[in-house]
Design an enzyme around this catalytic site. Structure first.
Site, PDB file in Angstrom:
ATOM      1  N   ASP A 197      45.950  34.465  38.765  1.00  0.00           N
ATOM      2  CA  ASP A 197      46.398  35.790  39.230  1.00  0.00           C
ATOM      3  C   ASP A 197      47.293  35.659  40.462  1.00  0.00           C
ATOM      4  O   ASP A 197      47.495  36.613  41.194  1.00  0.00           O
ATOM      5  CB  ASP A 197      45.144  36.645  39.537  1.00  0.00           C
ATOM      6  CG  ASP A 197      45.457  38.121  39.704  1.00  0.00           C
ATOM      7  OD1 ASP A 197      46.553  38.545  39.290  1.00  0.00           O
ATOM      8  OD2 ASP A 197      44.608  38.836  40.252  1.00  0.00           O
ATOM      9  N   GLU A 209      40.520  45.317  38.215  1.00  0.00           N
ATOM     10  CA  GLU A 209      40.709  44.525  39.433  1.00  0.00           C
ATOM     11  C   GLU A 209      41.459  45.331  40.475  1.00  0.00           C
ATOM     12  O   GLU A 209      41.184  45.276  41.663  1.00  0.00           O
ATOM     13  CB  GLU A 209      41.482  43.242  39.102  1.00  0.00           C
ATOM     14  CG  GLU A 209      41.480  42.206  40.223  1.00  0.00           C
ATOM     15  CD  GLU A 209      42.671  42.282  41.171  1.00  0.00           C
ATOM     16  OE1 GLU A 209      42.657  41.554  42.177  1.00  0.00           O
ATOM     17  OE2 GLU A 209      43.603  43.064  40.926  1.00  0.00           O
ATOM     18  N   ASP A 265      43.864  45.039  33.592  1.00  0.00           N
ATOM     19  CA  ASP A 265      44.416  46.314  34.076  1.00  0.00           C
ATOM     20  C   ASP A 265      45.656  46.073  34.916  1.00  0.00           C
ATOM     21  O   ASP A 265      45.862  44.984  35.450  1.00  0.00           O
ATOM     22  CB  ASP A 265      43.375  47.072  34.909  1.00  0.00           C
ATOM     23  CG  ASP A 265      42.991  46.328  36.190  1.00  0.00           C
ATOM     24  OD1 ASP A 265      42.652  45.138  36.105  1.00  0.00           O
ATOM     25  OD2 ASP A 265      43.058  46.934  37.281  1.00  0.00           O
TER      26      ASP A 265
HETATM   27 ZN   LIG Z   1      46.249  40.776  39.954  1.00  0.00          ZN
END
Ligand SMILES: [Zn+2]
Length: 432
Positions: A218, A195, A100
């Site tokens: 990430d 997330e 997302d």
């Molecule tokens: Zn992220």
């Protein structure tokens, strides 16, 4: 089958093919709108996240991964089986990233701009000529001369957070399948939804994922490993006043709105998000609502240690008592609830997880940079569910905004880091 892998490293030098495929994958994923929603009642919060998840399900199968499974909550898991001989049991390692994008920024028809051989200077965004990514405001750009830089067109975010991570993991798996001569243990891959709404791990089944340690791809700049997050609590303050016709209010009315304003005004100014940085803690009022008779104020409280968190909560309790004595007859209740805790508490018990990540980054030719997040991540929640999960760089920055950009060269280094990490875990013994 491979013999016990030796610690002498294979060199994972990635060439033009991997570079091109990584870029194509990333652009393909970035163009799919996967914006999450904070106000949705469903899980995942938006069905468009499945558009990317279904594509990834197909691609993972085509690559040749096994047990590729997408569940109705939007968790896509897959396995790269061990190629070690049967008597070697290396710990299972997992790689995760979220599909997302940030709920607050437009992500409708993302049009990526690819700048090859970036020579420095400001980057103009073609869809929004008023907006530019200024080198002076982006010190990381100074480290990226000669790189391929990817931006959006200035009307949307780019979504390198976290489609850079997704593209890197798929590229890693593809490479490992095509190089069966490189020994490795079992690898699990997980792509997750939501997330950005803070719910990414709500239905994450740690038993089903079945890894001993995992890494989210990430983070941002080359070499970065994040192993610390805030400890977070929420606090709800309810002020009960006394509503009376204003014409007859003298010495009787207690206006909860004024009490609430007083209380917020008494918070120590040196402990607010707008006055703190680095490892400093804060208390933050973010929603207020109500009327004369009753007001509710929502706060978040953040600190790297539980002691800091308690200190900020005590500040809040003290201003609540203060408000009660300044407005006799009023009632101020404070309800504190735990949100999440610093992942370092868990990661400190598994030093191997960070040591191997640092070693992998070094083998990829970069310097490990340990850093911390002034926020939470999926990894912090997973740590407390029993899966130690630090965060590794994915090569993008300026997340959540129209000026988001990524370096393809750093993304390729993230792939290389993941390959080294996979190899290193294959040399480890099963954890206690
Ligand atoms: Zn992220």
């Amino acid at each position: 089958m491979n013999e016990t892998p030796s610690r002498e490293v294979p060199e994972f030098k990635l060439g033009e093919r991997e570079r091109r495929e990584l870029l194509e994958r990333f652009l393909r994923y970035a163009r799919i709108n996967t914006r999450s929603s904070e106000t949705s009642e469903t899980f995942p919060s938006t069905s468009c996240q499945f558009d990317l998840l279904r594509l990834l399900e197909k691609e993972l199968k085509e690559i040749g991964l096994q047990d590729v499974g997408l569940d109705e909550c939007g968790y896509l898991f897959a396995t790269l089986p061990s190629n070690l001989s049967d008597d070697i049991k290396a710990p299972v390692v997992g790689y995760l990233s979220h599909v997302d994008t940030y709920c607050g920024t437009n992500s409708d028809s993302v049009k990526p701009q690819v700048i090859e051989d970036y020579r420095g200077g400001d980057i103009v965004l073609p869809g929004n000529p008023d907006l530019k990514i200024a080198e002076a405001d982006n010190p990381l750009l100074g480290k990226c001369h000669g790189h391929t830089i990817i931006t959006a067109d200035g009307t949307t975010l780019l979504g390198a957070d976290d489609k850079a991570g997704v593209a890197e993991i798929v590229t890693m798996m593809d490479w490992l399948v095509r190089h069966p001569e490189v020994p490795h243990g079992t690898v699990r891959v997980g792509f997750t939804p939501d997330e950005e709404t803070g719910n990414g791990t709500r239905f994450f089944n740690v038993e089903r994922f079945d890894a001993r340690a995992a890494y989210t791809f990430d983070g941002s700049e080359l070499g970065e490993i994040e192993d610390e997050t805030f400890c977070g609590d929420s606090a709800t303050v309810t002020v009960t006043g006394l509503d009376i016709h204003p014409g007859k209010a003298k010495d009787r009315m207690i206006n909860a709105l004024r009490v609430g304003a007083y209380l917020i005004g008494r918070l120590p100014v040196e402990h607010l998000p707008e006055t703190t940085e680095k490892r400093e803690s804060y208390v933050h009022p973010y929603v207020i609502g109500g009327e004369v008779g009753k007001v509710e104020i929502k706060f978040i409280v953040r600190g790297f240690t539980v002691e800091d968190l308690r200190a900020r909560e005590n500040d809040l309790l003290a201003v609540a008592r203060d408000a009660e004595s300044a407005f006799p007859g009023t009632k101020v209740e404070v309800l504190i609830q735990e949100s999440y805790r610093n992942m370092k508490v868990v990661l400190d018990k598994y030093p191997q997880v960070l040591n191997l990540a640092e070693e992998a980054i070094r083998r990829a030719g970069a310097d490990p940079i340990r850093s911390y997040i002034r926020g939470g991540t999926d990894g912090s929640a997973l740590c407390f569910k029993g899966l130690p999960t630090p965060n590794i760089f994915a090569g993008g920055t300026n997340f959540h905004g129209l000026k988001e950009w990524a370096s393809l060269d750093w993304m390729l280094k993230a792939v290389e880091t993941g390959l080294h990490l996979t190899y290193l875990w294959g040399c480890e013994k099963e954890m206690p």
